[in-house]
Design an enzyme around this catalytic site. Sequence first.
Site: not given
Ligand code: BES
Ligand code: ZN
Length: 881
Positions: A268-272, A305, A327, A308
């Site tokens: 979905g997205a990434m918290e860099n 994000e 998470e 985070h």
């Molecule tokens: N850190 C994750 C993104 C991620 C997950 C990167 C697995 C690499 C491998 C991010 O913070 C995250 O948890 N994103 C979720 C959405 C969130 C609202 C639960 C996602 O991408 O589904």
């Molecule tokens: Zn996350």
Amino acid sequence: MRTDTGHVFKLEDYRPSDYLIPRTSLGFRLSPDATHVTALLTIERREGVAAAAPLVLDGDGLTLLGVAVDGHTLPASDYEATPDRLTILKPPAGQRFELRLETEVAPARNEALMGLYRSNNVYCTQCEAEGFRRITYFLDRPDILSVYTVRIEAPHNEAPLLLSNGNPVESGTLADGWHYAVWHDPFPKPCYLFALVAGALGKLADSFTTMSGRHVELGIYVEPGKKRLAGYAMDALKRSMKWDEEAFGREYDLDVFNIVAVSDFNMGAMENKGLNVFNDKYVLADEETATDADFANIEAIIAHEYFHNWTGNRITCRDWFQLCLKEGLTVYRDHEFSADQRSRAVKRIAEVRTLRAHQFPEDQGPLAHPVRPRRYREINNFYTATVYEKGSEVVRMIRTMLGPETFRAGMDLYFERHDGEAATIEDFLKVFEDVSGRDLAQFALWYHQAGTPNLTVRSTHNAAAKEFSLEIEQSVPPTPSESRKRLMHIPLAFGLVGADGSPVAWTAVEGAAVDDGLIHIRKRRHTVRFSGVSERPSVSLNRGFSAPITISVQQKADDQFFLAAHDSDAFSRWQAFNTLLTDALIAAFRQILGGKQPVFAARLAELAGSIAGDEALEPAYRALALALPGEADIARDIGKGIDPDAIFAAREALARAIAEANREAFLALYDGLADKGPFSPDAASAGRRALRNILLDYLSLLPGGAALAARHFTCATNMTDRAAALAVLAHRHSGTAEADDALTAFEARYRGDALVLDKWFQIQAGVPGAKTVEKVRELTRHPAFSIANPNRVRSLIGTFSSANQTGFHRADGEGYRFFVETVLEVEKRNPQVAARLATALRSWRSLEPGRQAKARQALLDMAKVENLSADLRDIVERTLA
Ligand code: BES
Ligand code: ZN
């Protein structure tokens, strides 16, 4: 592609690295097929480590161009390089040295979307969990915190925008139309939080002033021409920043905060740090293209994000076994944010539905693992509902037990004690023990032990003795590699409800610790006796879903009906009605298997009608109550011998019975809810649309239903209503002229808008019945479909395999055959997405014998493929085990 090495990583093997990397300077000369990366690493030997210890750096498919130590090229005899590892055999004797590495990567050919890749001609990175090692050799583990300076060079016309983490430092022009930018991030961070973006993008700019007066420049970068669609995301970002200050006292810490939307993204997205990268599906929205669910997701993910920054970035994880530390906690925070922005009760019900739909089957199947696992082969496969959703529930339980003030004090202590560190779950639990003086040792099992605990509850009332008692017994079912379970500490919220709906008082209670509406279950059996209770109350259990458990209550249907109408706890009231629906559906399923026509109690349909029309309840709540348990939910509650066709028939029959019994009332309500005035994505307006759209779903089952849905489709002025009508037509009236016309019109209208066409793929992939597999196969050849794009794959293949029970589990196994073919096709490019898809087969053992054998064969067909990726092999083998 990383193939399986068979190596199992174990929590108990953790030890700190011999070397640290306090500073990292990266230089990128960007080019689609040959990007040159220079890494200048300050390497420091950790106190107490022998000088001769070799330095072993991680790589993944890298091409090494050069190595220098303290400015001198290293002779080939002093290191060993493979694509996956660089060993400096004899590092200098001093405490510190400079290591200079040159590597070359090909972003345009990176279809795994990990490391540096191209999406729509934009360079971007994804480094979590282990993508940084696809850029340069490094100590790619989250406990190596480094301060980064990044210099990016690119042709100005191709990439006018150059972004990285932290604050901008410098930029300028170079020869031959190239230019550069330098970024510096003062906060030490693990390499999984590194990011780079370069390309031609439009910017929506805004700003935010933090509670201590820091001025922050905000930017959301999207494809040129799409700025208009980023407004809602920006608004959500500012609300998130404000909320974290108010709810947790946390403020932002850099001068800029940037978000970039890309169209090829595995998650979905990434918290860099300072540079979040988003799947564009979770940024772009307006009423014409996004549904209310999309708006809610955008709000939640933007918040997640952003949050985070404190829970994940400022305090990160010591190792990947601690993933839930960031998470689970951050999901808890985004849940609370959404609850505050919207309706708390409605949000809670939606969360519980999601948990049951995704985490319960995981916990009850072959892929079960603790919230904090002890073993993994491929960490990518542990971004699971258990780590995320159950991880969030565990944090919620801590707050429930400690109360809001003590919980907040614990969080404050956590931030104070561990800021700048890579921490563990033990560190997290310790702050709450310290602020509360409680012993959380037994509670900690929620992190360490897999499986969904079950409580069996029996109640008795002794009128003469004025005593009401609850006999409660806990059990935790065995899960793979954990056959014997320890007893858990379960905080069970409850209420005794009197005949007029008001709470029943008691004079004393014994048999368990009971405080603030919570029974603390700690033993196998408790008999909880309430004295001074003259009339038999109804008992409302696990109020607010205080613990992520299942409950088998021996409760009379009368009590359930009573609670569904009178429980003062909104969640439990919903639960009571949902239990009645589930019980009715299971009974109908058995009748159908026995060759009978299902019959339903008239009072169930009546209750549905009275909830639908109860003006005292929020429309969104009524909509949720009217949504029948999904086919997979029913299957889970039945447990074994699943025949998806019979479940489907049972569900259809109940929906029809409810619609027939309430025809007039539903029609009147439906008409009364028609949209007046301009569109607004707020929760109340969305709730009215949700209620109207579920009423349409019921009404569409009655004569004239297809015409009604077709009218709804044509008159829709927003995507929520349009997509809802299209789904009703396609799912309930498949093959009719109305359905075909709407599908054609939708495709014509949104041709060219990939995110909207995803809905069109999704709706068709969800059409129940045996014919859908052929349709889905045909749609993989549609010009808008791409096997290389995760959003397309999830919409079509993901929906078909995980949300279409009758289609995927077609009795002749054709759904599985198509699935295996496609998963293997996806895997060639993107193993991570393929592995996620493959989890659709995890509940294969609960199917009836015929389908079970075919599903098993599908898994075996994947297992026998040579050179399977580590990601897919891990899922397939654990699923079969
Ligand atoms: N850190 C994750 C993104 C991620 C997950 C990167 C697995 C690499 C491998 C991010 O913070 C995250 O948890 N994103 C979720 C959405 C969130 C609202 C639960 C996602 O991408 O589904
Ligand atoms: Zn996350």
